[in-house]
Motif scaffolding. Structure first.
Motif, short mmCIF file in Angstrom:
data_model
loop_
_atom_site.label_atom_id
_atom_site.label_comp_id
_atom_site.label_asym_id
_atom_site.label_seq_id
_atom_site.Cartn_x
_atom_site.Cartn_y
_atom_site.Cartn_z
N TRP A 56 37.55 42.91 53.85
CA TRP A 56 36.92 43.90 52.90
C TRP A 56 37.04 43.23 51.68
O TRP A 56 37.94 42.48 51.20
N ASP A 57 36.09 43.27 50.56
CA ASP A 57 36.31 42.59 49.19
C ASP A 57 36.65 44.00 48.19
O ASP A 57 36.93 44.95 48.67
N HIS A 58 36.87 43.61 46.98
CA HIS A 58 37.54 44.47 46.17
C HIS A 58 36.47 45.48 45.76
O HIS A 58 36.98 46.31 44.97
N TYR A 59 35.33 45.30 46.17
CA TYR A 59 34.29 46.52 45.94
C TYR A 59 34.41 47.47 47.07
O TYR A 59 33.52 48.35 47.26
N HIS A 60 35.22 46.99 48.11
CA HIS A 60 35.32 47.78 49.25
C HIS A 60 34.06 47.77 50.13
O HIS A 60 33.45 48.63 50.70
N ARG A 61 33.18 46.27 49.93
CA ARG A 61 32.17 46.03 50.89
C ARG A 61 32.68 45.55 52.03
O ARG A 61 33.69 44.69 52.11
N PHE A 62 32.13 45.93 53.06
CA PHE A 62 32.13 44.87 54.41
C PHE A 62 31.86 43.56 53.96
O PHE A 62 30.70 43.58 53.96
N VAL A 63 32.62 42.80 54.28
CA VAL A 63 32.29 41.23 54.32
C VAL A 63 32.17 40.53 55.86
O VAL A 63 33.12 40.93 56.47
N GLY A 64 31.23 40.07 56.09
CA GLY A 64 30.83 39.83 57.32
C GLY A 64 30.09 38.58 57.68
O GLY A 64 29.21 37.95 56.88
N ASP A 65 29.92 38.09 58.71
CA ASP A 65 28.81 37.07 59.36
C ASP A 65 27.71 37.78 60.12
O ASP A 65 28.16 38.53 61.20
#
Length: 276
Positions: free
Chosen positions: A141-150
């Motif tokens: 998760w990034d600091h904007y609470h976005r799902f970080v993925g491939d």
């Protein structure tokens, strides 16, 4: 009477003192090596118990502090910008790459400014539309609470790799550790996408535009109602250059509408050149 009471207290004190001395003599008689072995064995047992319990404890890391791990997400994507999509209401940031921001401009081969952020988003939109749905595997998760993925299209093509190889995004070494360096070298050598002219790396552009730090709030092609009211323009219905009355209007469509790029046939950043 007082004398007898004093003698009793003295006898009681001598007994207590004698007991303590007796215990001290018994401890002194125990070999030091035996004491050391006993303490070491107790320590080893405590360590083993802790290790067994720690196997059942969750890992404590940055990603776990930001939020729980997530299952892969599959669905039809709405494009937010060149490195962010939305699927089923969840924002997804592509891992390891960085694309120009929505409000970022770059220079083309002739030195003219164009909306490279918008063009990157449109390229991503066209790429994803060719093979639906997209599937994204969780990384963090990034600091904007976005799902970080491939993320990959239905045909298995890597979204991040394609964006970098076609010059629409950059390999971000801080997070990718150079995974897309080969694709970036190909794009740079071919002078395609961003590499056709001059540009500022998105992470540097954000650093110099403090208000550009937050992620965009709306998918590609969805315009804020207040903005429409201020300009009088709207993305619905689609318009052609013959239906547009001014260069200002054409530039607005280019910057804000999903079909705006079609007004710039030669991709030089200038829409409806008969007007502009």
């Amino acid at each position: 009477m007082e004398r007898s009471r004093y003698d009793n207290r003295s006898d009681h004190w001598r007994k207590r003192t004698g007991t303590k001395r007796s215990r001290a003599r018994r401890w002194a008689s125990v070999p030091r090596r035996l004491i050391f072995l006993t303490v070491a064995a107790a320590g080893a047992l405590a360590a083993q118990t802790f290790m067994q319990r720690s196997d059942r404890l969750p890992d404590i890391g940055v990603s776990n502090l930001l939020g729980p791990k997530s299952q892969p997400i599959t669905g039809v994507a709405s494009v937010i910008d060149g490195d962010t999509i939305e699927v089923h209401g969840q924002r997804i940031r592509f891992n390891g790459i960085d694309a120009p921001e929505s409000r970022q401009y770059c220079d083309d081969a002739k030195g003219f400014e164009y909306s490279c952020g918008r063009r990157s988003a449109e390229a991503l939109d066209a790429f994803l539309a060719a093979s639906k749905p997209v599937q994204c595997t969780f990384v963090t998760w990034d600091h904007y609470h976005r799902f970080v993925g491939d993320c990959r299209r239905a045909d298995g093509a890597s979204v991040a790799a394609w964006m970098v190889e076609h010059g629409q995004a950059l390999d971000w070494p801080r997070y990718s550790h150079g995974v897309y360096a080969t694709q970036q070298a190909k794009a740079e050598a071919a002078k395609i996408g961003l590499w056709v002219g001059k540009f500022e790396a998105p992470w540097d552009w954000r650093a110099s535009h403090a208000d550009g730090e937050a992620p965009p709030s709306q998918p590609l092609g969805i315009i804020n109602r207040r903005q429409i009211a201020q300009t009088g323009y709207s993305c619905e219905p689609r318009r052609y250059c013959s239906q547009i009355s001014s260069c200002e209007e054409a530039r607005w469509y280019l910057a804000n509408c999903s079909w705006g790029g079609k007004l710039d046939r030669d991709k030089d950043g200038i829409p409806c050149e008969g007007l502009c």
